[in-house]
Design a protein around this motif. Structure first.
Motif, mmCIF file in Angstrom:
data_model
loop_
_atom_site.group_PDB
_atom_site.id
_atom_site.type_symbol
_atom_site.label_atom_id
_atom_site.label_comp_id
_atom_site.label_asym_id
_atom_site.label_seq_id
_atom_site.Cartn_x
_atom_site.Cartn_y
_atom_site.Cartn_z
ATOM 1 N N UNK A 26 52.228 98.043 56.446
ATOM 2 C CA UNK A 26 52.108 99.393 55.906
ATOM 3 C C UNK A 26 51.255 99.310 54.650
ATOM 4 N N UNK A 27 50.104 99.971 54.674
ATOM 5 C CA UNK A 27 49.176 99.947 53.545
ATOM 6 C C UNK A 27 48.721 101.376 53.263
ATOM 7 N N UNK A 28 48.911 101.822 52.041
ATOM 8 C CA UNK A 28 48.437 103.139 51.613
ATOM 9 C C UNK A 28 47.191 102.959 50.759
ATOM 10 N N UNK A 29 46.098 103.583 51.188
ATOM 11 C CA UNK A 29 44.846 103.520 50.439
ATOM 12 C C UNK A 29 44.311 104.942 50.321
ATOM 13 N N UNK A 30 44.718 105.624 49.242
ATOM 14 C CA UNK A 30 44.331 107.020 49.087
ATOM 15 C C UNK A 30 44.944 107.855 50.196
ATOM 16 N N UNK A 67 44.931 92.243 50.825
ATOM 17 C CA UNK A 67 45.328 93.619 50.547
ATOM 18 C C UNK A 67 46.852 93.633 50.485
ATOM 19 N N UNK A 68 47.438 94.129 49.389
ATOM 20 C CA UNK A 68 48.899 94.122 49.279
ATOM 21 C C UNK A 68 49.548 95.155 50.198
ATOM 22 N N UNK A 69 50.727 94.829 50.687
ATOM 23 C CA UNK A 69 51.476 95.759 51.514
ATOM 24 C C UNK A 69 52.136 96.823 50.643
ATOM 25 N N UNK A 222 44.117 103.485 66.246
ATOM 26 C CA UNK A 222 43.335 104.668 65.895
ATOM 27 C C UNK A 222 44.032 105.383 64.744
ATOM 28 N N UNK A 223 43.262 105.741 63.717
ATOM 29 C CA UNK A 223 43.792 106.477 62.560
ATOM 30 C C UNK A 223 44.983 105.753 61.938
ATOM 31 N N UNK A 224 44.911 104.409 61.892
ATOM 32 C CA UNK A 224 45.952 103.638 61.229
ATOM 33 C C UNK A 224 47.214 103.425 62.033
#
Length: 363
Positions: A26-30, A67-69, A222-224
């Motif tokens: 799970x990675x949130x980028x903006x 990339x951190x979780x 697709x789309x994360x």
């Protein structure tokens, strides 16, 4: 599909803890959120496949620790890597551009990893020479990267990644930098090396042929999110999104089945050989479509639609016609057939597909 349960990804949770990869990334980028579950047993080669921006490379970098979780977990052979820095992870990475050290020979590039893990210079160089010999590069030990061909540089990069005996091998578009001719040869060689690798390998690619040839299992993102996963042959036969259907070269539709008739969500009905009920997908290859300038009389095809040519392009040794109208679809035909039909953008045609050439399956 947004979540993967504990058994659908090829391993039970208990098996994944005993050996192999057990991850939920799970990675949130903006505004973008990646949420992908991956499980694989030692010896498995898993391909992450998806369009640009789907999150494939983010997932790979999260596995590498680059990339951190934001959430989830990452376990390898039962050990948590959530807080392990990248340099301490038993992970080897082959980057798209290989990132070989330009000032080092092939031998010293491969020896770099063992040296970083405390191996003596002599022992590290001996291990590196053995790896390069396995890669068919025994005559190129002293060569600097600029003296290597694309295929040779790729094999040095793979050897460098394997020289540290990783428990997880990550490959980011490993064939993208090669020309078409070299790519064919190196793909075969890479498949052999991956077959001999005893730990988990995860491959990121947007090329369906690379994925089909190199991987045991495909995970389509697709789309994360994971939208489909399974053996290459199963995904090729039963695509579940337009993106996958385009990759494997199929026309794909969704609708409600009642017996041998599928009423599409948007469009007409399609007659199939399968006897189904409820929500289904219907697929057929462009080569199954026959085009006519006039409405065919006495045709045995149960599926007949009036269409208009919207585009033409060369597709291998055939012409791919994009059609709009009662049913948007793609049709493949020979150059001779296209000329005889006088196909040009805007030309009206009738398209037929025999029921025996369609394939319906539950949605």
């Amino acid at each position: 599909m947004t979540d993967i349960d504990d058994t659908t990804a090829g391993l039970t949770t208990a098996d994944a803890r005993d050996g192999g990869l057990d991850a939920r990334l799970v990675v949130d980028r903006g505004p973008f959120r990646l949420d992908v579950a991956l499980r694989a047993a030692p010896g498995d080669v898993v391909a992450l496949l998806g369009p640009n921006g789907a999150g494939k490379t983010t997932a790979l970098r999260a596995l590498a620790g680059l990339v951190p979780l934001s959430g989830g977990h990452l376990r390898l052979d039962g050990a948590s890597l959530d807080r392990t820095p990248p340099e301490s992870r038993p992970v080897g990475v082959v980057f798209q551009d290989y990132l070989l050290f330009p000032h080092l020979s092939a031998l010293d590039n491969v020896a770099f990893g063992p040296r970083c893990h405390g191996t003596s210079k002599a022992e590290a160089r001996a291990e590196a020479a053995a790896w390069l010999e396995r890669m068919g590069l025994a005559d190129h030990l002293a060569a600097k990267p600029r003296r290597l061909s694309g295929g040779q540089a790729q094999r040095v990069a793979v050897a460098r990644a394997l020289a540290t005996n990783p428990r997880l091998l990550l490959l980011d578009e490993p064939l993208a930098a090669l020309d078409a001719r070299t790519r064919l040869e190196v793909r075969v060689q890479l498949r052999r090396h991956l077959a001999e690798f005893e730990a988990v390998a995860v491959l990121v690619t947007h090329d369906p042929l690379d994925a089909m040839v190199l991987a045991d299992r495909l995970v389509v993102v697709e789309h994360g999110r994971v939208v489909q996963e399974g053996a290459p042959a199963d995904i090729a036969r039963r695509p579940r999104t337009d993106y996958i259907a385009q990759l494997v070269g199929l026309n794909l539709y969704r609708g409600e089945a009642k017996g041998h008739t599928v009423r599409l969500d948007a469009g007409p009905a399609i007659t199939t050989t399968e006897d189904l009920s409820g929500e289904v997908f219907v697929a057929f290859p462009p080569g199954a479509v026959t085009l006519h300038r006039d409405r065919p009389e006495g045709s045995s095809a149960r599926n007949l639609w009036r269409c208009q040519v919207t585009g033409l392009e060369t597709h291998g040794d055939q012409i791919r016609a994009d059609l709009a109208g009662e049913l948007p679809l793609a049709a493949d035909l020979t150059t001779v057939a296209a000329a005889e039909l006088g196909l040009v953008p805007g030309a009206p045609v009738w398209a037929t597909v025999k029921a025996t050439q369609t394939h319906a399956y539950p949605a």
